[in-house]
Write a protein that holds these residues in place. Structure first.
Motif, mmCIF file in Angstrom:
data_model
loop_
_atom_site.group_PDB
_atom_site.id
_atom_site.type_symbol
_atom_site.label_atom_id
_atom_site.label_comp_id
_atom_site.label_asym_id
_atom_site.label_seq_id
_atom_site.Cartn_x
_atom_site.Cartn_y
_atom_site.Cartn_z
ATOM 1 N N ALA A 172 0.831 -1.248 -0.174
ATOM 2 C CA ALA A 172 -0.074 0.067 -0.243
ATOM 3 C C ALA A 172 0.817 1.198 0.017
ATOM 4 C CB ALA A 172 -0.979 0.141 1.135
ATOM 5 N N TRP A 173 0.468 2.200 -0.824
ATOM 6 C CA TRP A 173 1.036 3.563 -0.686
ATOM 7 C C TRP A 173 -0.157 4.647 0.131
ATOM 8 C CZ3 TRP A 173 2.239 0.226 -4.364
ATOM 9 C CH2 TRP A 173 3.644 0.166 -4.777
ATOM 10 N N ARG A 174 0.476 5.260 0.938
ATOM 11 C CA ARG A 174 -0.512 6.143 1.578
ATOM 12 C C ARG A 174 -0.500 7.689 0.974
ATOM 13 N NH1 ARG A 174 -2.975 5.346 6.109
ATOM 14 N NH2 ARG A 174 -1.558 3.508 6.619
ATOM 15 N N THR A 175 -1.718 7.896 0.916
ATOM 16 C CA THR A 175 -2.054 9.451 0.105
ATOM 17 C C THR A 175 -2.107 10.597 1.038
ATOM 18 O OG1 THR A 175 -4.287 9.088 0.445
ATOM 19 C CG2 THR A 175 -3.384 8.208 -1.406
ATOM 20 N N PRO A 176 -1.911 11.706 0.681
ATOM 21 C CA PRO A 176 -1.832 12.837 1.642
ATOM 22 C C PRO A 176 -2.816 12.838 2.756
ATOM 23 C CG PRO A 176 -1.327 13.770 -0.400
ATOM 24 C CD PRO A 176 -1.779 12.270 -0.625
ATOM 25 N N SER A 179 -5.350 7.944 3.287
ATOM 26 C CA SER A 179 -6.021 6.691 2.699
ATOM 27 C C SER A 179 -5.114 6.210 2.002
ATOM 28 C CB SER A 179 -7.223 6.943 1.693
ATOM 29 O OG SER A 179 -6.567 7.854 0.610
ATOM 30 N N GLN A 180 -5.202 4.686 1.874
ATOM 31 C CA GLN A 180 -4.253 3.844 1.207
ATOM 32 C C GLN A 180 -4.819 3.440 -0.273
ATOM 33 O OE1 GLN A 180 -4.250 0.471 3.808
ATOM 34 N NE2 GLN A 180 -2.362 1.257 4.625
ATOM 35 N N VAL A 181 -3.696 3.324 -1.149
ATOM 36 C CA VAL A 181 -3.907 2.948 -2.705
ATOM 37 C C VAL A 181 -2.944 1.989 -2.732
ATOM 38 C CG1 VAL A 181 -4.426 5.296 -3.161
ATOM 39 C CG2 VAL A 181 -2.297 4.711 -3.478
ATOM 40 N N LEU A 189 -8.809 -10.174 -5.741
ATOM 41 C CA LEU A 189 -7.902 -10.491 -6.577
ATOM 42 C C LEU A 189 -6.480 -10.144 -5.807
ATOM 43 C CD1 LEU A 189 -8.658 -9.168 -9.995
ATOM 44 C CD2 LEU A 189 -8.898 -11.276 -9.211
ATOM 45 N N ARG A 190 -6.262 -8.883 -5.226
ATOM 46 C CA ARG A 190 -4.924 -8.895 -4.400
ATOM 47 C C ARG A 190 -4.626 -9.710 -3.473
ATOM 48 N NH1 ARG A 190 -6.075 -4.216 -2.831
ATOM 49 N NH2 ARG A 190 -6.678 -4.311 -0.890
ATOM 50 N N LEU A 191 -5.744 -10.203 -2.628
ATOM 51 C CA LEU A 191 -5.371 -11.025 -1.516
ATOM 52 C C LEU A 191 -5.240 -12.580 -2.352
ATOM 53 C CD1 LEU A 191 -8.084 -10.061 1.101
ATOM 54 C CD2 LEU A 191 -5.770 -9.704 1.276
#
Length: 393
Positions: A172-176, A179-181, A189-191
Motif C-alpha cells: 500500500a501507498w498512503r495518500t496525503p 487513505s491507502q492506494v 484479486l490482491r489477496l
C-alpha cells in the motif's frame, strides 16, 4: 487510457487469452481479467516511469518495455502453450512488477527506507573503506554526503529490485489524506493472486532449478471468478524468457541515448541493443539480426552482445529442460542461433571491416597432452622426483 509503445493487445498471447472464444472460460471471465490487468497497467506505468530518474543511463525500463514482453513471450509461446484468462492476468501483472522496484517510488518510505537495508549499509561501508584506502578520506556511513548517495543508490536498487518486486502486488501507498492506494485495486484479486504475482515477478532473478522447487504445485481457481488453475512454473518460464529476449532497439532508442549520454558498460549495452532487430523464430532457434553492422570501433559492443546472447541461449536451454521434464507444454524456441560460435553469430549479428574469431585455447586430445608434457617426458625416470615435488609444494 494512453497506450504507448507496441500494441500488446495485438499479440498472440493477449488475443488467445482475452479475445478468442474459449471452452474453459466465459466471455465475462475474459472481460473481467482483461479489465483488471489494464487497471494495474495504468498504475504500474506511473511507477516504472520513475526508474529513469533513479537509474539514469540504463536502457529503457518503462511501460514500453513491459508491453513489449507480451510480444517476446508470444514469439516463443504461439501455438505451443495455452494460457487461460486467469493465467494471462497473473503473467501480465508479474511482467508489470518484475522491474518496478528499480526506483525509490517502490518504497513508501523513500530513501530513508532503502538506507535501513543490509544492501545499502554494505554498499556504503565498502565505498567508505575504498575511499579511505585510496584517497585517505572519510565520511559518516550513517549520514553519507549526497555524492555518495548518488553513487550507491543505483546499484542498491538493482540489487534489491527482485526481492522488493515480491511485495509490490500487496503493498500500500498512503495518500496525503491518509487513505491507502494499491497497484491491485480489487481486494479479492490482491489477496488471492497477489502473493503468486509477487513470487513470479521475483523469480526472474532465481535460477531455473529453483522454479520447480518453489512452484511445485499449481495454484487453484479463485472460486467466484474462474475454474482455471494457475501453472506457476509455466508463467515464471514465460516471464524470464520474454525478459531475456527483449534486447532489440526498442530498449535503446537512438534519440534517447543522445539525450542521456550513457557511459561505460551502459554505453556498450546501448550500442549493441540499438542495432538489434526484433528477434524471430527459425525452427527451434531464436534469431537475432542487425540493421547496422558493428564496425571496428564497436568491437567491444559486439563481444558484449555475444556474451549476452550466450546467456540468453543458456536461459532457453535450461527452461526447455525444465519444461520437458514436467511432461507438459514446452516453448517453441530452445536456443539462440549462433550462440557459442562468434563466427556463426556474425552471420546474423553482422560486423564490417573485421571478423570475430574465438581465440580461446582448446584441448581436443587431453591424454596426448598429458603424455607429452607430463610423466617421463617432463621428469624422466627418476623415482625420487615425486618426493621432491611433494616437499616443494
Amino acid at each position: 487510457m494512453t497506450i504507448s509503445g507496441p500494441d500488446f493487445r495485438q499479440t498472440w498471447l493477449w488475443r488467445q487469452a482475452f479475445l478468442t472464444p474459449r471452452s474453459d472460460s466465459t466471455t465475462d471471465e475474459q472481460e473481467f481479467f482483461r479489465t483488471q490487468y489494464l487497471s494495474i497497467r495504468e498504475r504500474a506505468a506511473q511507477l516504472v516511469s520513475r526508474i529513469a530518474v533513479d537509474l539514469p543511463g540504463m536502457t529503457v525500463h518503462d511501460i514500453s518495455h513491459l508491453d513489449a514482453l507480451w510480444d517476446t513471450a508470444s514469439s516463443v509461446a504461439e501455438g505451443a502453450v495455452n494460457v487461460n484468462p486467469a493465467e494471462a492476468f497473473v503473467l501480465g501483472a508479474s511482467i508489470l512488477l518484475h522491474d518496478a522496484a528499480m526506483s525509490l517510488a517502490a518504497y513508501p518510505g523513500g530513501l530513508a527506507e532503502v538506507m535501513k537495508t543490509v544492501a545499502w549499509k554494505d554498499a556504503v561501508a565498502r565505498l567508505a573503506l575504498a575511499s579511505e584506502e585510496n584517497a585517505g578520506t572519510r565520511f559518516d556511513v550513517d549520514n553519507p554526503p549526497k555524492a555518495v548517495v548518488d553513487r550507491v543508490l543505483p546499484d542498491v536498487l538493482r540489487r534489491l529490485h527482485a526481492d522488493r518486486a515480491e511485495e509490490l502486488a500487496e503493498q500500500a501507498w498512503r495518500t496525503p489524506d491518509g487513505s491507502q492506494v494499491y497497484l491491485v485495486e480489487d481486494s479479492a484479486l490482491r489477496l488471492f493472486y497477489g502473493p503468486t504475482i509477487g513470487q513470479i515477478a521475483h523469480s526472474h532473478w532465481w535460477s531455473v532449478q529453483k522454479l520447480e522447487h518453489e512452484f511445485s504445485d499449481d495454484l487453484g481457481a479463485l472460486a467466484h471468478r474462474s475454474r482455471n488453475l494457475i501453472d506457476r512454473v509455466k508463467l515464471a518460464c514465460l516471464l524470464r524468457v520474454a525478459d531475456a529476449l527483449h534486447l532489440d532497439s526498442r530498449r535503446a532508442p537512438r534519440f534517447l541515448r543522445a539525450m542521456t549520454n550513457p557511459s561505460g558498460v551502459s554505453a556498450l549495452h546501448w550500442s549493441f541493443q540499438e542495432r538489434l532487430a526484433r528477434p524471430h523464430i527459425e525452427l527451434d532457434a531464436v534469431v537475432f539480426t542487425t540493421g547496422q553492422p558493428f564496425g571496428r570501433d564497436d568491437a567491444e559492443a559486439w563481444w558484449l552482445a555475444y556474451d549476452t546472447l550466450n546467456a540468453v541461449d543458456r536461459e532457453l536451454r535450461d527452461v526447455d529442460l525444465l519444461l520437458q521434464a514436467r511432461g507438459r507444454e514446452v516453448l517453441k524456441a530452445r536456443r539462440v542461433k549462433g550462440a557459442g560460435s562468434p563466427e556463426i553469430l556474425a552471420r546474423t549479428v553482422q560486423t564490417r571491416g573485421w571478423r570475430p574469431v574465438d581465440a580461446r585455447l582448446q584441448v581436443s586430445d587431453v591424454p596426448r597432452i598429458v603424455e607429452n608434457l607430463g610423466g617421463p617426458k617432463l621428469y624422466g625416470n627418476d623415482p625420487t622426483v615425486a618426493l621432491r615435488e611433494l616437499i616443494q609444494n
